[in-house]
Design an enzyme around this catalytic site. Structure first.
Site, PDB file in Angstrom:
ATOM      1  N   GLU A   1      -0.965   0.821   2.928  1.00  0.00           N
ATOM      2  CA  GLU A   1      -0.805   1.195   1.518  1.00  0.00           C
ATOM      3  C   GLU A   1      -0.024   2.492   1.393  1.00  0.00           C
ATOM      4  OE1 GLU A   1      -3.557   2.061  -2.452  1.00  0.00           O
ATOM      5  OE2 GLU A   1      -4.437   1.091  -0.689  1.00  0.00           O
TER       6      GLU A   1
ATOM      7  N   ASP B   1       1.165   1.369  -4.334  1.00  0.00           N
ATOM      8  CA  ASP B   1       0.234   2.125  -5.176  1.00  0.00           C
ATOM      9  C   ASP B   1       1.039   3.127  -6.002  1.00  0.00           C
ATOM     10  OD1 ASP B   1      -1.709   3.678  -6.323  1.00  0.00           O
ATOM     11  OD2 ASP B   1      -2.625   4.349  -4.464  1.00  0.00           O
TER      12      ASP B   1
ATOM     13  N   HIS C   1      -9.633   2.071   4.701  1.00  0.00           N
ATOM     14  CA  HIS C   1      -8.959   3.030   3.839  1.00  0.00           C
ATOM     15  C   HIS C   1      -8.460   4.225   4.655  1.00  0.00           C
ATOM     16  CE1 HIS C   1      -9.044   6.582   0.965  1.00  0.00           C
ATOM     17  NE2 HIS C   1      -8.164   5.789   0.373  1.00  0.00           N
TER      18      HIS C   1
ATOM     19  N   ASP D   1      -4.633   3.522   3.887  1.00  0.00           N
ATOM     20  CA  ASP D   1      -3.852   4.206   2.853  1.00  0.00           C
ATOM     21  C   ASP D   1      -3.296   5.480   3.479  1.00  0.00           C
ATOM     22  OD1 ASP D   1      -2.756   5.332   0.601  1.00  0.00           O
ATOM     23  OD2 ASP D   1      -4.487   4.957  -0.684  1.00  0.00           O
TER      24      ASP D   1
ATOM     25  N   GLN E   1     -13.676   1.989   1.061  1.00  0.00           N
ATOM     26  CA  GLN E   1     -12.902   3.159   1.467  1.00  0.00           C
ATOM     27  C   GLN E   1     -13.817   4.220   2.072  1.00  0.00           C
ATOM     28  OE1 GLN E   1     -10.756   4.599  -1.917  1.00  0.00           O
ATOM     29  NE2 GLN E   1     -12.536   4.645  -3.253  1.00  0.00           N
TER      30      GLN E   1
ATOM     31  N   LYS F   1      -4.313  -0.513 -10.162  1.00  0.00           N
ATOM     32  CA  LYS F   1      -5.210   0.642 -10.215  1.00  0.00           C
ATOM     33  C   LYS F   1      -5.744   0.739 -11.638  1.00  0.00           C
ATOM     34  CE  LYS F   1      -5.220   5.099  -7.845  1.00  0.00           C
ATOM     35  NZ  LYS F   1      -5.455   4.652  -6.463  1.00  0.00           N
TER      36      LYS F   1
ATOM     37  N   GLN G   1      -1.560  -2.947  -5.610  1.00  0.00           N
ATOM     38  CA  GLN G   1      -2.816  -2.394  -6.097  1.00  0.00           C
ATOM     39  C   GLN G   1      -2.730  -2.233  -7.611  1.00  0.00           C
ATOM     40  OE1 GLN G   1      -6.103   1.121  -6.322  1.00  0.00           O
ATOM     41  NE2 GLN G   1      -4.458   1.452  -4.876  1.00  0.00           N
TER      42      GLN G   1
END
Length: 428
Positions: free
Chosen positions: A270, A304, A193, A235, A171, A328, A326
């Protein structure tokens, strides 16, 4: 008793805790800080240095194994636990968790997690506590069994020893262009990212974002080594929904439009939108996935926000409400649940991405590598921090060391098996 004492050590996370609501509402950046008052409970400022607490288990041979407790960058947003409070977490760990740790068979990872991480009354322990303590327990089991953490997971979940490396995703943070160049030069598997977390970065009707996507693809062709062909992963922190609207058809149309600008690349998007609740997220993401699949698009949706706990992941996977989930890690809690989450995704033929946060530490990142490799996740995050070099080194090197050990282990097992076969033949 294999654990004879418990230590706590204050620590730093590798980035900052950020008030996502304040940033989405238009907080202005001044250098590295955000100007204005925070809006999410627990934040003293919009951007706060990330903190952590190490929990050390002193084993009977005086070896100390560690795990690190922390929360994610955007704590308190999207149904997540509130921002990390060192005093509260330290007190709870000392009062409730430490006595439990002195009373378990630490060689049994899943069993010890179940006992130590039991709820207090009807209240689940803070997920940061679950995460850090379970890392320490996994290291304890590995030490006591003289195995790698990955082998402990394989044994306890009935998984074969892995042979395949897991693709690594880096990222960029706000240093987008420089970090994209670093990723390309280092041949990162999945990039970049992009941190598209404001209207300014997304642009009117997404024009600024689309230009960035095209630039990343062009830059990859320009400076990448021959044959290098990464997955492009962006993202967007819900900004497609915020700018384009919350109708699944319009969101899918926009994503296809973006994918058409980078033909030949697989495109991961994302968090295209935040629909306000877990159930709404599931229903609408499932519609977007269905539209993209019907069009045979090379774009994939990654969930996410609103998909935090193991149960959330199960429901999203069963509903096919993402192409890639994802996981996390600090939001899931126990690292045993991260392993379970990967297994659940695979059972439902949904991609499993072992993610996490830039606020994590070297220890939590290394433990995540063992989970990712042992369960053969589809990709894993280079962490901690928002730089490329350090995170890619920590995660990549740990994976390579682990695979070297496992390769040697397989060779030894094959050698022992051959000896056993020869011995049997001689006896016959």
């Amino acid at each position: 008793m294999q654990i004879k004492d418990v230590l706590l050590a204050p620590g730093n996370g590798a980035f900052f805790y950020d008030d996502q609501e304040a940033i989405r509402s238009g907080a202005v950046q001044d250098g590295f800080i955000y100007v204005g008052a925070p809006t999410t409970p627990g934040f003293k400022s919009i951007r706060m240095p990330a903190s952590s607490i190490g929990v050390g288990l002193v084993l009977t041979d005086d070896t100390v194994v560690w795990g690190d407790m922390m929360n994610v960058q955007y704590s308190g947003a999207g149904g997540r636990d509130p921002v990390f409070d060192m005093n509260q977490i330290s007190s709870l760990t000392s009062r409730v968790v430490a006595p439990r740790l002195l009373d378990v068979d630490a060689s049994r990872f899943r069993g010890s997690c179940t006992h130590v991480l039991e709820s207090v009354g009807r209240q689940r322990l803070p997920l940061a506590v679950e995460y850090g303590v379970s890392q320490a327990l996994l290291r304890a089991a590995a030490h006591l069994q003289r195995k790698t953490m990955a082998e402990v997971i394989c044994t306890e979940f009935g998984l074969p020893l892995p042979t395949r490396r897991v693709p690594i995703y880096c990222q960029s943070g706000d240093a987008r262009e420089i970090n994209v160049d670093k990723m390309i030069l280092k041949a990162v598997d999945v990039l970049p990212h992009g941190l598209i977390n404001s209207r300014q970065k997304f642009g009117v009707e997404g024009q600024t974002f689309m230009e960035f996507v095209k630039w990343v693809a062009a830059r990859t062709r320009q400076i990448g080594r021959p044959g290098y062909h990464p997955v492009l992963h962006f993202d967007v922190y819900g900004w497609i929904g915020q700018e384009i609207g919350l109708k699944p058809q319009r969101i899918a149309d926009f994503i296809c439009k973006v994918a058409d600008t980078v033909p030949g690349f697989t495109l991961n998007i994302e968090c295209p939108a935040d629909f306000g609740s877990t159930q709404a997220q599931i229903e609408n993401y499932a519609k977007i996935v269905s539209i993209l699949d019907d069009r045979e698009s090379k774009a994939r949706i990654v969930v996410d926000e609103r998909c935090n706990t193991l149960e959330d992941i199960r429901v999203f996977a069963e509903a096919k409400a993402a192409h890639l989930v994802q996981i996390k890690t600090p939001d899931v809690g126990s690292i045993a649940d991260t392993a379970r989450a990967v297994v659940i995704c695979k059972e439902n033929k949904v991609g499993a991405y072992v993610g996490g946060s830039c606020t994590e530490t070297d220890l939590s990142a290394q433990a995540s590598v063992h989970i990712s490799v042992s369960t053969q996740a589809d990709m894993m995050l280079a962490k901690p921090g928002m730089g490329v070099d350090e995170a890619f080194s920590i995660v990549g090197n740990e994976q390579n060391r682990l695979l070297a050990i496992l390769s040697r282990r397989r060779a030894q097992d094959e050698k022992n098996s051959m000896k056993s076969t020869v011995s049997h033949a001689e006896l016959s």
